[in-house]
Design a protein around this motif. Structure first.
Motif, short mmCIF file in Angstrom:
data_model
loop_
_atom_site.label_atom_id
_atom_site.label_comp_id
_atom_site.label_asym_id
_atom_site.label_seq_id
_atom_site.Cartn_x
_atom_site.Cartn_y
_atom_site.Cartn_z
N ARG A 1 -2.11 78.32 -38.66
CA ARG A 1 -2.21 78.43 -37.20
C ARG A 1 -3.54 77.85 -36.71
NH1 ARG A 1 -1.06 84.28 -35.77
NH2 ARG A 1 -3.25 84.53 -36.30
N PHE A 2 -4.60 78.03 -37.50
CA PHE A 2 -5.92 77.50 -37.15
C PHE A 2 -5.89 75.97 -37.15
CE2 PHE A 2 -10.28 76.23 -38.57
CZ PHE A 2 -10.94 76.59 -37.40
N GLY A 3 -5.20 75.38 -38.13
CA GLY A 3 -5.08 73.93 -38.18
C GLY A 3 -4.35 73.38 -36.97
N LEU A 4 -3.28 74.05 -36.56
CA LEU A 4 -2.54 73.63 -35.37
C LEU A 4 -3.40 73.78 -34.11
CD1 LEU A 4 0.95 75.24 -36.14
CD2 LEU A 4 0.32 72.82 -36.30
N LEU A 5 -4.23 74.83 -34.07
CA LEU A 5 -5.11 75.05 -32.93
C LEU A 5 -6.14 73.93 -32.82
CD1 LEU A 5 -6.15 76.82 -30.59
CD2 LEU A 5 -7.57 78.03 -32.26
N LEU A 6 -6.69 73.50 -33.95
CA LEU A 6 -7.66 72.41 -33.94
C LEU A 6 -7.05 71.13 -33.37
CD1 LEU A 6 -9.54 72.82 -37.36
CD2 LEU A 6 -10.33 73.48 -35.09
N LYS A 7 -5.81 70.85 -33.77
CA LYS A 7 -5.14 69.66 -33.24
C LYS A 7 -4.91 69.79 -31.74
CE LYS A 7 -2.71 68.65 -37.58
NZ LYS A 7 -1.38 68.52 -38.24
N ARG A 8 -4.51 70.96 -31.32
CA ARG A 8 -4.23 71.18 -29.90
C ARG A 8 -5.51 71.09 -29.08
NH1 ARG A 8 -5.56 73.83 -25.14
NH2 ARG A 8 -3.71 73.83 -23.80
N LEU B 1 -6.92 67.64 -28.05
CA LEU B 1 -6.31 66.94 -26.91
C LEU B 1 -7.11 67.17 -25.63
CD1 LEU B 1 -2.55 67.74 -27.58
CD2 LEU B 1 -3.81 65.65 -28.14
N ASP B 2 -7.72 68.37 -25.50
CA ASP B 2 -8.53 68.68 -24.32
C ASP B 2 -10.01 68.35 -24.54
OD1 ASP B 2 -6.34 69.62 -22.90
OD2 ASP B 2 -6.58 71.66 -23.66
N PHE B 3 -10.56 68.88 -25.61
CA PHE B 3 -12.00 68.74 -25.84
C PHE B 3 -12.36 67.36 -26.36
CE2 PHE B 3 -15.78 69.30 -28.57
CZ PHE B 3 -16.66 69.75 -27.61
N GLY B 4 -11.42 66.69 -27.02
CA GLY B 4 -11.71 65.37 -27.60
C GLY B 4 -12.15 64.36 -26.56
N LEU C 1 -13.66 80.20 -33.86
CA LEU C 1 -13.99 79.34 -34.99
C LEU C 1 -13.71 77.87 -34.67
CD1 LEU C 1 -12.76 81.41 -38.08
CD2 LEU C 1 -15.10 81.02 -37.31
N SER C 2 -12.70 77.62 -33.85
CA SER C 2 -12.44 76.24 -33.44
C SER C 2 -13.58 75.73 -32.58
CB SER C 2 -11.11 76.14 -32.68
OG SER C 2 -11.20 76.75 -31.40
N ALA C 3 -14.18 76.61 -31.76
CA ALA C 3 -15.34 76.23 -30.96
C ALA C 3 -16.52 75.89 -31.85
CB ALA C 3 -15.71 77.37 -30.00
N ILE C 4 -16.76 76.70 -32.88
CA ILE C 4 -17.84 76.42 -33.83
C ILE C 4 -17.57 75.12 -34.58
CG2 ILE C 4 -19.03 77.26 -35.89
CD1 ILE C 4 -19.70 78.80 -33.36
N PHE C 5 -16.32 74.88 -34.93
CA PHE C 5 -15.96 73.67 -35.66
C PHE C 5 -16.29 72.42 -34.86
CE2 PHE C 5 -12.88 70.31 -36.62
CZ PHE C 5 -13.08 70.15 -37.99
N ILE D 1 -18.73 69.37 -36.16
CA ILE D 1 -18.43 67.99 -35.77
C ILE D 1 -19.56 67.39 -34.95
CG2 ILE D 1 -16.88 66.50 -34.45
CD1 ILE D 1 -15.69 67.48 -37.06
N ALA D 2 -20.02 68.08 -33.92
CA ALA D 2 -20.96 67.51 -32.95
C ALA D 2 -22.33 67.22 -33.54
CB ALA D 2 -21.09 68.43 -31.74
N ILE D 3 -22.93 68.19 -34.23
CA ILE D 3 -24.31 68.02 -34.71
C ILE D 3 -24.42 66.95 -35.79
CG2 ILE D 3 -26.24 69.19 -35.85
CD1 ILE D 3 -25.49 71.71 -34.34
N PRO D 4 -23.58 66.97 -36.84
CA PRO D 4 -23.66 65.88 -37.82
C PRO D 4 -23.36 64.51 -37.23
CG PRO D 4 -22.50 67.74 -38.76
CD PRO D 4 -22.66 68.03 -37.30
#
Length: 265
Positions: free
Chosen positions: A9-16, A19-22, A104-108, A113-116
């Protein structure tokens, strides 16, 4: 939705969420590349290279700090800001994922992703511009240290190879602290998230510095230090500051998580 964690479910949330945050992330990243390239181009013109000195590349340090702060804070502040808008907030709340997975998706995206990606972007641009300078110029200085050993300094060293960057390793937690502050601001305020968070941060910083100076002055005024010199060692003070910074980061993340759960209650 229970507050358990499910990897699928977490993986699907990251993909979803991408679409907005990307869109926000890619736009911010593109602006970052343009700003960095512009500053390097302006600072490393033919005229400046004709008068090459040991201070020629010193613009990189304030540029790194300022753009790093802006990029990390804008990315973090953009993630939950839609919760202040009722239509988008309802859509986000109805997403079939737990509060843990959403946080956790927010932290991800805002940390992993953002800092590195910012560090990689800065390094690549610095590598490109400094490499072009090194092909036509050299700038090496040397001196003898207190032991009489000769120390050679390459003044055209790549940014992340400089001594200044290595000396600041105790403060590598700062990007996480910035993330925690602005992530909380994005979910705490309903409008003008970035401005309100920035003002709150400045007020807190002034209050913290002023209170620290006042307390230290009151404790040390008309006194003579005897016994243990623990607090006179710079390393111990830096360690304490790092510890406080890490604890504050964890506290901001925890409060952000609680606020996220309250939004969905």
């Amino acid at each position: 939705m229970n507050n358990t964690f499910n990897i699928n479910r977490f993986g699907l949330l990251l993909k979803r969420q991408w679409l907005d945050f990307g869109k926000i992330y890619l736009i911010s990243f593109g602006v970052l590349i343009g700003i960095l390239a512009l500053f390097y181009s302006i600072s490393l013109t033919d005229n400046s290279l004709k008068n090459l000195s040991s201070n020629t590349l010193n613009f990189r340090y304030p540029l790194f700090l300022i753009t790093g702060f802006l990029f990390a804070s804008i990315i973090a502040n953009s993630y939950f800001m839609h919760l202040g808008q009722n239509p988008k907030a309802v859509i986000n709340i109805l997403i079939p994922a737990s509060s843990t997975e959403k946080f956790l998706s927010a932290i991800f995206y805002t940390v992993i992703i953002a800092i590195p990606s910012y560090l990689l972007c800065f390094y690549v641009i610095d590598l490109a511009f400094v490499s072009s300078v090194r092909t036509t110029h050299t700038l090496i200085t040397s001196y003898n240290d207190y032991q009489g050993k000769k120390v050679v300094i390459d003044n055209l060293a790549y940014f992340f190879s400089t001594e200044t960057v290595r000396d600041f390793y105790p403060f590598y937690y700062v990007p996480l602290l910035i993330n925690g502050v602005f992530l909380l601001g994005s979910i705490f305020f309903k409008s003008f998230h970035y401005v309100k968070t920035a003002i709150s941060l400045m007020a807190f910083g002034v209050l913290w510095v002023a209170s620290t100076i006042f307390v230290m002055k009151e404790l040390t005024n008309n006194t003579v230090w005897v016994g243990n010199h623990y607090w006179q060692d710079e390393k111990n003070i830096v360690f304490l500051m790092s510890l406080i910074g890490i604890l504050l980061t964890l506290a901001f993340w925890f409060i952000s998580f609680i606020r996220l759960k309250e939004k969905e209650a």
